[in-house]
Design an enzyme around this catalytic site. Structure first.
Site, PDB file in Angstrom:
ATOM      1  N   GLU A 389       0.799  -1.241   0.000  1.00 52.79           N
ATOM      2  CA  GLU A 389       0.000   0.000   0.000  1.00 52.79           C
ATOM      3  C   GLU A 389       0.822   1.276   0.000  1.00 52.79           C
ATOM      4  OE1 GLU A 389      -2.939  -0.124   3.090  1.00 52.79           O
ATOM      5  OE2 GLU A 389      -4.281  -1.307   1.843  1.00 52.79           O
ATOM      6  N   GLU A 462      -6.738  -7.585  -0.796  1.00 50.61           N
ATOM      7  CA  GLU A 462      -7.363  -7.354   0.509  1.00 50.61           C
ATOM      8  C   GLU A 462      -8.779  -6.828   0.297  1.00 50.61           C
ATOM      9  OE1 GLU A 462      -5.265  -5.044   3.533  1.00 50.61           O
ATOM     10  OE2 GLU A 462      -3.345  -5.707   2.715  1.00 50.61           O
TER      11      GLU A 462
HETATM   12  C1  GAL Z   1      -4.823  -2.488   4.843  1.00 48.73           C
HETATM   13  C2  GAL Z   1      -3.414  -2.976   5.163  1.00 48.73           C
HETATM   14  C3  GAL Z   1      -3.420  -4.142   6.122  1.00 48.73           C
HETATM   15  C4  GAL Z   1      -4.375  -3.896   7.239  1.00 48.73           C
HETATM   16  C5  GAL Z   1      -5.717  -3.682   6.654  1.00 48.73           C
HETATM   17  C6  GAL Z   1      -6.810  -3.555   7.665  1.00 48.73           C
HETATM   18  O1  GAL Z   1      -4.815  -1.170   4.447  1.00 48.73           O
HETATM   19  O2  GAL Z   1      -2.757  -3.331   4.005  1.00 48.73           O
HETATM   20  O3  GAL Z   1      -2.137  -4.379   6.587  1.00 48.73           O
HETATM   21  O4  GAL Z   1      -3.963  -2.787   7.959  1.00 48.73           O
HETATM   22  O5  GAL Z   1      -5.687  -2.488   5.898  1.00 48.73           O
HETATM   23  O6  GAL Z   1      -8.025  -3.576   7.007  1.00 48.73           O
END
Ligand code: GAL
Length: 742
Positions: A389, A462
Site C-alpha cells: 500500500e 485485501e
Molecule cells: C490495509 C493494510 C493491512 C491492514 C488492513 C486492515 O490497508 O494493508 O495491513 O492494515 O488495511 O483492514
C-alpha cells in the site's frame, strides 16, 4: 560432505546489551537459559505497551566443533532475527544483518576453533529502526523481537553447492523439462573441473537424471545450468494432488562430493488477463492474508505450529491461496503449503511507508533474500515486490521488479497497492479493494482501478478488514453482517472473469500498534481470533468446500429469543454445502430451505437463508434443529436447546504426540458447552490451567474464556516423556489431557 547442526537449544539470554558481553571470558551465568525460537519478551494478550519488546538484547552460546571438520568450510545460518543483528565469534565481529524476516549466513571458517569452546554472541536490536523496513512510520502489526527462527551450523567441503534454483519448463507440452541452476563455490586455490548430476526421485525411485562436467576456477563462485528431460508420466503439482518429488544434486570435484537435496513440485502457474491458470486450467483464487503472529510469544512459534496454520487455511477454511502479509514467513509454513496444495503470494516487508535510499537498499536486498530462500516452493506463484500500500515510486519499483525477474525469471511479480491509476510495473496488478461497506458496490471493475484501456492480470489482495472489524464475541447481528460481507465479496470475485481471485483481510486477528485495532492492541479483523478459533465468518469460506471432503452446516446464530434487536433469529443465514436444509422449531418442521442461488450466483455453495419469523417477543422460546441433506439423505444435524445450560468444560489438543529435541508445541482449546454440545458464547468463567511433566505452558495459567472459549499452547522442554494438562473453572474440571513427547 554436508552436515547441518542445529543450534537451537541452551542459549544464554539477557534483555540488555553491553560491549563487555562480547568478550569470550565474560561470565554469563546470571543470564537466562532459553531455546529457539525465542521471543525477547513475552507480551500480554492485549492492552500492553508495544514498546515493551523494543530493546537491544544479547544472546550467547558456546559452540564445540570437532577436529574432524578442520579442513571444511563452516557457516552459521540464521533464519530470522528481529530486526538487526551483529554476530561475534570468539570476541570478533563476523557480520551484521538488517531485516527481521529474511535469513543470513556468515562464514566462520577462519575464526572457529576446534575441540575447544567457541563463544558465539549475538547482539539483537529489536527497536523499530528507521533504516529497516517496515519501520519509519506507523505500521499496522507488531514485529516483536529476538532470535525467533532457527539457527544452525552448516559444514561443507571447500567446493560445495551454495544454492540451487529449480524451474520446470514446457509442462503443458510433451517435452517437459526441469532446469536446475546450480550455484557452486570453490574455496580452493585450484582450478579444474567438477561433475554435477541432477536426479529426480519419486519415493526413492529415480524418474529422471542428467549430468554435466563444468570447468571451475580457483577461489570463485560459479553457476552451472543443467536441463533434464522429464518423463511423460511425471505428475504435476496441483491443488488437489500436490505431488512432490525429491531432487538430488551431486557435485564431485576431485575428492570433494557434495549432495544437495530439495523437494520440488512441477507446475505451470500463470496470471493472465482473464484469470489465473494452474497447469493450463483456470482456477479462481480464494484466500486470506496471514500474519505470522501468536498470542504472548509473537512470532516465536516452532515448526509444528507454523505448519498447523497452513492446515487451518486449507482444511478449516477451505482456501486455495494465502498472502504472507506483509513479509516472508516461516519456511515450515511454506513447506506445508507445498505439501497440501495451498498457493502462496509472498511479499517483501513493508507497510505503506517508503524510506530513504539506505532504507530502499535494505528493501532491495529483502527481494533477493526472499527469492533465494523460497524459489523452489511450488506453492509460491507470485512475488510481491512493492511495499504494501505504498505510493508509486518509479525508480524504486522498477529496480525491485528487475531484481525479482533477474533472480527468478520463472515467476510473475505483483506489488500491493491501494491507490487507483497506479503505475503498473509488475506482471500482475495486485489491489486492495476496500470498496465494500455493506452497500451495493462489492468489488470494482479492474479498469476503474487501473485506469488502463485494456484488462491486465489482476488480483484483489485485501478486502473487508477495517471496513467491518468484528470480534468473536460480538453480537450475532454484527457477526452475521461480517460473514455475509465475506460471502458477497467472494461471490463478486467469482462472477468477474477479469479478477483472478480475492484474498481477504484476514485469516487471524493480530496484535497491533496503538494507532490501529480496538485500543486493546488487537486488530479484530480475522475470520478467526488470535487463537485460530473460528468466528462465524470462517464458515463463509469453509462452506464452499466440497461436501465429500467435509459436510458443513453452520447456522450463524446463538439461537436465543433476545440476542438480536427486536428479537428472534431471522433472517437466519446457514453456511452449508448441503443441498437443502430442514429447519424444525420446537420439534415442528418450519420448512425445507434451499441455497440462495439467486442472491449468490457465483458461489459453489450459497448459504441457506431462513426468513420465517418464529413467534414474537413475549412468546415462549423453543428449541431449534437444522438437518442438512445430500443426495436425499441426512448428512448433518445440529440442535439448539431452548434453555442452554453450561454443561461441561472440554479441553482438546491439536496433537497427541510431540517431539523431543528442538522445541515443539501444540495448542489446547478450552470451551464450555451446553447440553447439546454447542459452545455457549457469553460465559466468562476463569480457567486455571495446570501443566505438569515434560512440558510447560506458554502464557498465563489463569485466563478467562472469551466468547465461551480460549486456547493456550503447551511447549516441550526438549526431553522425552509426558505432558499432563488439567484445567478447572468454578463449575467444572475439564477432561485431563496427556500428550506424549517422543
Ligand atoms: C490495509 C493494510 C493491512 C491492514 C488492513 C486492515 O490497508 O494493508 O495491513 O492494515 O488495511 O483492514
Amino acid at each position: 560432505m554436508r552436515k547441518t547442526v542445529p543450534l537451537n537449544n541452551d542459549w544464554r539470554f539477557t534483555e540488555v546489551f553491553e560491549e563487555a558481553f562480547i568478550k569470550e571470558d565474560f561470565d554469563d551465568t546470571p543470564f537466562q537459559t532459553v531455546n529457539l525460537p525465542h521471543t525477547n519478551k513475552e507480551v500480554p494478550y492485549s492492552y500492553f505497551d508495544e514498546k515493551m519488546y523494543q530493546f537491544v538484547s544479547c544472546y550467547r552460546k558456546e559452540l564445540f566443533v570437532p577436529k574432524q571438520y578442520q579442513d571444511n568450510k563452516i557457516f552459521i545460518d540464521f533464519e530470522g532475527v528481529m530486526c538487526f543483528a551483529k554476530v561475534y565469534l570468539n570476541s570478533k565481529l563476523i557480520g551484521e544483518h538488517k531485516g527481521g524476516y529474511t535469513p543470513f549466513s556468515f562464514d566462520i571458517t577462519d575464526v572457529v576453533r576446534f575441540e575447544t569452546a567457541n563463544t558465539l554472541v549475538v547482539m539483537v536490536d529489536s527497536t523499530e529502526r528507521k533504516d529497516i523496513p517496515p519501520f519509519g512510520n506507523v505500521v499496522d502489526y507488531l514485529t516483536y523481537g529476538g532470535i525467533y527462527r532457527e539457527v544452525s551450523l552448516r559444514i561443507v567441503d571447500s567446493v560445495f553447492i551454495d544454492n540451487v534454483r529449480l524451474e520446470s519448463m514446457n509442462l503443458l507440452s510433451n517435452e517437459k523439462k526441469l532446469k536446475a541452476e546450480i550455484c557452486l563455490s570453490n574455496h580452493t586455490r585450484a582450478s579444474g573441473s567438477a561433475s554435477i548430476s541432477v536426479k529426480v526421485k519419486d519415493k526413492g525411485n529415480e524418474v529422471g537424471m542428467t549430468s554435466l562436467m563444468v570447468p571451475i576456477s580457483e577461489s570463485a563462485e560459479h553457476t552451472a545450468e543443467l536441463v533434464l528431460d522429464l518423463d511423460e508420466s511425471i505428475e504435476l503439482w496441483d491443488l488437489e494432488n500436490p505431488k512432490l518429488y525429491d531432487v538430488e544434486i551431486t557435485l564431485q570435484c576431485g575428492d570433494y562430493v557434495d549432495l544437495y537435496e530439495r523437494r520440488f513440485g512441477f507446475r505451470d502457474a500463470v496470471f493472465k488477463k482473464d484469470g489465473f491458470y494452474l497447469n493450463g486450467r483456470k482456477r479462481k483464487l480464494y484466500g486470506l492474508n496471514r500474519h505470522q503472529s501468536f498470542p504472548y510469544v509473537g512470532y516465536a512459534m516452532p515448526k509444528r505450529v507454523q505448519r498447523k496454520d497452513a492446515d487451518i487455511l486449507k482444511y478449516e477454511l477451505g482456501l486455495n491461496m494465502v498472502r504472507t502479509s506483509h513479509y516472508p514467513q516461516s519456511r515450515h509454513f511454506l513447506d506445508r503449503c507445498d505439501e497440501i496444495g495451498l498457493l502462496v503470494f509472498e511479499e517483501i516487508p513493508g507497510w505503506q511507508y517508503i524510506g530513504d535510499e539506505e532504507w530502499k537498499e535494505v528493501s532491495k536486498t529483502n527481494v533477493i533474500e526472499m527469492i533465494k530462500r523460497d524459489w523452489n516452493h511450488p506453492s509460491i506463484v507470485l512475488w510481491g515486490v512493492r511495499i504494501n500500500e505504498s505510493q508509486d515510486d518509479h525508480d524504486f519499483y522498477q529496480a525491485t521488479n528487475a531484481l525479482a525477474r533477474h533472480t527468478d525469471p520463472s515467476r510473475q511479480t505483483g506489488g500491493v497497492r491501494a491507490i487507483n491509476n497506479s503505475e503498473l510495473l509488475e506482471d500482475v496488478y495486485t489491489m486492495n479493494d476496500f470498496i465494500h461497506d455493506g452497500g451495493e458496490v462489492v468489488l470494482r471493475d479492474q479498469k476503474e482501478i487501473t485506469g488502463l484501456p485494456e484488462n491486465v492480470p489482476y488480483l484483489v489482495t485485501e478486502y473487508n478488514g477495517h471496513m467491518y472489524p468484528t470480534k468473536r464475541f460480538d453480537s450475532e447481528e454484527r457477526q452475521m453482517e461480517h460473514s455475509v460481507r465475506h460471502l458477497r465479496i467472494i461471490n463478486a470475485a467469482a462472477m468477474d472473469d477479469y479478477i483472478s481471485g480475492a484474498i481477504g483481510w484476514c485469516a487471524f486477528d493480530y496484535n497491533t500498534h496503538k494507532d490501529f485495532g480496538s485500543g486493546d492492541r488487537i486488530c479484530h479483523h480475522g475470520v478467526m481470533d488470535m487463537f485460530r478459533i473460528p468466528k462465524f465468518a470462517a464458515y463463509a469460506y469453509k462452506s464452499q468446500i466440497e461436501s465429500q471432503r467435509e459436510v458443513v452446516l453452520e447456522p450463524v446464530t446463538v439461537f436465543a429469543r433476545g440476542e438480536r434487536c427486536i428479537g428472534g433469529v431471522t433472517p437466519l443465514v446457514v453456511m452449508t454445502n448441503c443441498e437443502y436444509v430442514d429447519f424444525m422449531y420446537g420439534g415442528e418442521l418450519v420448512g425445507r430451505f434451499y441455497p440462495a442461488k439467486d442472491r449468490y450466483p457465483g458461489l459453489t455453495h450459497p448459504p441457506v437463508i431462513i426468513d420465517e419469523m418464529l413467534g414474537e417477543w413475549g412468546m415462549a422460546w423453543r428449541s431449534g434443529e437444522f438437518v442438512g441433506y445430500l443426495d436425499g439423505k441426512e448428512a448433518k444435524r445440529k440442535k439448539y436447546s431452548e434453555a442452554p445450560i453450561a454443561s461441561k468444560l472440554i479441553a482438546s489438543a491439536d496433537d497427541q504426540v510431540l517431539s523431543s529435541g528442538d522445541m515443539d508445541a501444540t495448542r489446547i482449546v478450552f470451551q464450555i458447552v451446553d447440553q447439546e454440545d454447542n459452545l455457549i458464547p457469553y460465559i466468562n468463567e476463569t480457567i486455571k490451567i495446570l501443566v505438569t511433566g515434560d512440558g510447560e505452558l506458554i502464557g498465563p495459567s489463569e485466563i478467562s474464556l472469551v466468547g465461551g472459549c480460549i486456547a493456550a499452547w503447551v511447549k516441550t522442554k526438549g526431553v522425552k516423556g509426558e505432558i499432563a494438562i488439567a484445567a478447572t473453572c468454578s463449575r467444572f474440571s475439564a477432561n485431563e489431557l496427556v500428550i506424549q513427547v517422543d
